[in-house]
Design a protein around this motif. Structure first.
Motif, short mmCIF file in Angstrom:
data_model
loop_
_atom_site.label_atom_id
_atom_site.label_comp_id
_atom_site.label_asym_id
_atom_site.label_seq_id
_atom_site.Cartn_x
_atom_site.Cartn_y
_atom_site.Cartn_z
N ARG A 1 8.95 2.49 8.80
CA ARG A 1 9.07 1.81 7.51
C ARG A 1 8.86 2.82 6.40
O ARG A 1 8.08 3.76 6.53
N ARG A 2 9.53 2.59 5.30
CA ARG A 2 9.38 3.49 4.15
C ARG A 2 8.00 3.31 3.53
O ARG A 2 7.48 2.19 3.40
N LEU A 3 7.42 4.43 3.13
CA LEU A 3 6.09 4.39 2.52
C LEU A 3 6.09 3.56 1.25
O LEU A 3 5.11 2.87 0.94
N SER A 4 7.20 3.59 0.52
CA SER A 4 7.30 2.81 -0.72
C SER A 4 7.17 1.32 -0.46
O SER A 4 6.65 0.56 -1.29
N GLU A 5 7.61 0.85 0.72
CA GLU A 5 7.51 -0.57 1.08
C GLU A 5 6.07 -0.96 1.41
O GLU A 5 5.71 -2.14 1.32
N LEU A 6 5.28 0.02 1.81
CA LEU A 6 3.91 -0.25 2.23
C LEU A 6 2.89 -0.08 1.10
O LEU A 6 1.71 -0.38 1.28
N GLY A 7 3.34 0.44 -0.04
CA GLY A 7 2.42 0.63 -1.16
C GLY A 7 2.36 2.05 -1.67
O GLY A 7 1.51 2.39 -2.49
N GLY A 8 3.22 2.92 -1.14
CA GLY A 8 3.30 4.28 -1.66
C GLY A 8 2.11 5.13 -1.29
O GLY A 8 1.40 4.89 -0.30
N VAL A 9 1.83 6.11 -2.14
CA VAL A 9 0.77 7.06 -1.85
C VAL A 9 -0.60 6.39 -1.86
O VAL A 9 -1.53 6.84 -1.18
N ASP A 10 -0.75 5.27 -2.59
CA ASP A 10 -2.03 4.56 -2.58
C ASP A 10 -2.32 3.99 -1.18
O ASP A 10 -3.47 4.00 -0.72
N PHE A 11 -1.28 3.52 -0.51
CA PHE A 11 -1.46 3.03 0.86
C PHE A 11 -1.88 4.17 1.78
O PHE A 11 -2.75 4.01 2.64
N LEU A 12 -1.27 5.33 1.58
CA LEU A 12 -1.62 6.49 2.38
C LEU A 12 -3.08 6.87 2.19
O LEU A 12 -3.80 7.16 3.15
N ALA A 13 -3.53 6.85 0.92
CA ALA A 13 -4.93 7.19 0.63
C ALA A 13 -5.88 6.20 1.28
O ALA A 13 -6.92 6.57 1.83
N GLN A 14 -5.53 4.91 1.24
CA GLN A 14 -6.40 3.90 1.85
C GLN A 14 -6.44 4.06 3.37
O GLN A 14 -7.47 3.84 4.01
N LEU A 15 -5.30 4.45 3.95
CA LEU A 15 -5.25 4.66 5.39
C LEU A 15 -6.16 5.81 5.81
O LEU A 15 -6.88 5.74 6.81
N LEU A 16 -6.15 6.89 5.01
CA LEU A 16 -7.01 8.05 5.31
C LEU A 16 -8.48 7.69 5.18
O LEU A 16 -9.32 8.18 5.93
#
Length: 479
Positions: free
Chosen positions: A342-357
């Motif tokens: 899935r595209r990162l933009s669909e999941l919330g972008g870089v903010d989603f990535l930061a929350q995942l980390l």
């Protein structure tokens, strides 16, 4: 074409012929090796004037060159070579190759080379010499040709260039495991500048430490960078800065380039002792800062060569992310669909990535990031990187296993510019991982994998001007 000296002299003959099979060339120009390094470093720096040090394993114009670079207003910018010295690292006095000492020392360390048989052979040579020493003491009337009780042992191992180029980084990581051995460091440094040393000789005291035990290896290794290169370079740079002051010439900063500029230990000491970086009050007698370009090694020579013909004008261009684009971008969409991505933009972008980390439940993943153009130079700076939160020592071990690296290799923290003083006590900008300052103890308690075993961190400082996308993740974790 940039000169490499005798080792690659033939490329001046065949390279033009190959290029002219494809391109029409109006004129060929030859550029001195260290001049190309210096131009690349100075023109990418933020300084109008600088003292430029270029040093490495050697080019057509030597191993250690110093330049004065000054902006001339409407007349442009100029670079002058003010010194060329046969300064070398470690005990290769006659070869005069700056940086080759790391290669030589690493050759006897199976922890670095992975070749355990080399370490066994080196220790066997030491035992043989020690046996001869005992015989000489028992039977002094007998002559055995050479002094077996000398400070140096004849020993030589050769590794190919492609393998040896990996030694310096591994050795630097290994050197952080223990404090330097005074005996080994004293011998390797003191004899360098005294009598002529044969290229195949190894300091006996250092080899004794290496063969003593694992801990002996760890104390012998930092003797070279700590005792030789670091203080030697600081002393020489101090002399040139003092000479500029006597001639009433001031420079805004110091530029360090060439392959040896990847030595973050030396860079940090020069920054802390010769500049205003850690001064509480302005000190007009010192340069403001140290700058190391993103590609100080030979990968940056092409830029220096171009700038020798057509120097840049206007604002300084940032070079961190001017590498290649994705080579398989045409197949990316099909591969992603096949794997159910899935595209990162669909999941919330870089903010989603930061929350995942920063998963609050403690399920800390290691994420691979591939985006945009790759980094220019040897460092991974967030476009071709593995990302994780360094709040556990186990994380460093996991990262090294994932990358098939030795257990002692450091990982590099990405730190938001706003947090630099909190982490180090000073605002140490390092957008391309050029330095290794000490991390404050209270920070290490929270993030034990952030620093190396010696408490230093070869960090990447991230600002909005460098890479806003990565900064979001760094700030999100800090909050």
């Amino acid at each position: 074409m940039v000169g490499f000296g005798l080792r690659l002299k033939t490329h001046f003959t065949w390279l033009p012929r190959v290029v002219e099979l494809v391109f029409t060339v109006r004129e060929w120009r030859n550029v001195n090796h260290h001049e190309a390094h210096a131009l690349m470093g100075y023109f990418s720096s933020p300084f109008r004037s600088a003292l430029v040090l270029s040093y490495d394993g050697g080019g057509n114009d030597g191993v250690f060159n110093v330049f004065l670079a000054q902006g001339m207003g409407l007349c442009g910018q100029e670079l002058w070579r003010i010194a060329r010295k046969p300064l070398n690292l470690g005990y290769l006095a006659e070869q005069g190759e700056q940086g080759v000492g790391y290669h030589r020392l690493a050759s006897y360390l199976p922890q670095v080379t992975g070749a355990s048989e080399i370490g066994i052979a080196a220790c066997a040579a030491l035992e043989k010499v020690s046996t001869l020493s005992c015989i000489l003491r028992a039977y002094p009337q007998k002559v055995y040709g050479e002094d077996a009780e000398g400070d140096w042992i004849n020993l030589k191992y050769n590794f190919g260039d492609s393998l040896a180029l990996t030694f310096a980084g591994k050795l630097m990581g290994y050197s952080g495991l223990a404090q330097p051995s005074e005996e080994a460091g004293c011998v390797s440094f003191g004899r360098t500048h005294g009598s002529g040393i044969l290229a195949d000789q190894v300091p006996r005291a250092m080899l004794e430490k290496i063969c003593e035990s694992e801990f002996g290896c760890q104390t012998a290794v930092p003797s070279i960078p700590a005792s030789c290169l670091t203080h030697q370079n600081c002393k020489v740079m101090t002399e040139y800065l003092d000479e500029l002051v006597r001639n009433k010439i001031s420079v805004e900063g110091i530029v360090i380039t060439g392959g040896c500029a990847l030595n973050v230990i030396v860079n940090q000491l020069i920054r802390d002792t010769l500049t205003e970086a850690t001064s509480e009050q302005p000190n007009l007698s010192k340069p403001q800062e140290v700058y190391v370009p993103p590609a100080p090694n030979d990968s940056g020579l092409t830029v220096g060569g171009i700038w020798s013909v057509s120097p840049p004008t206007g604002a300084r261009q940032k070079l961190q992310y001017l590498g290649f684009r994705l080579w398989d971008v045409e197949a990316l969409d099909a591969t992603a669909h096949e794997r159910g991505a899935r595209r990162l933009s669909e999941l919330g972008g870089v903010d989603f990535l930061a929350q995942l980390l920063a998963d609050p439940e403690g399920k800390r993943p290691i994420l691979a990031v591939v985006r945009g153009r790759q980094e220019f130079g040897p460092r991974a700076l967030g476009h071709r990187s593995l990302l994780a939160v360094p709040d556990s020592r186990k994380l460093r071990d996991r990262m090294n296993r994932l990358k098939f690296r030795q257990w002692y290799r450091p990982v590099a923290p990405m730190i938001a510019e706003e947090a630099l003083e909190e982490v180090f006590g000073h605002r140490y900008l390092s957008p391309s991982m050029e330095f290794a300052p000490k991390v404050r103890e209270e920070v290490l308690e929270r993030f034990p994998a952030l620093a190396h075993f010696d408490g230093t961190a070869r960090h990447q400082s991230v600002s909005r001007g460098d890479e806003p996308w990565v900064l979001v993740a760094a700030l999100a974790r800090r909050s």
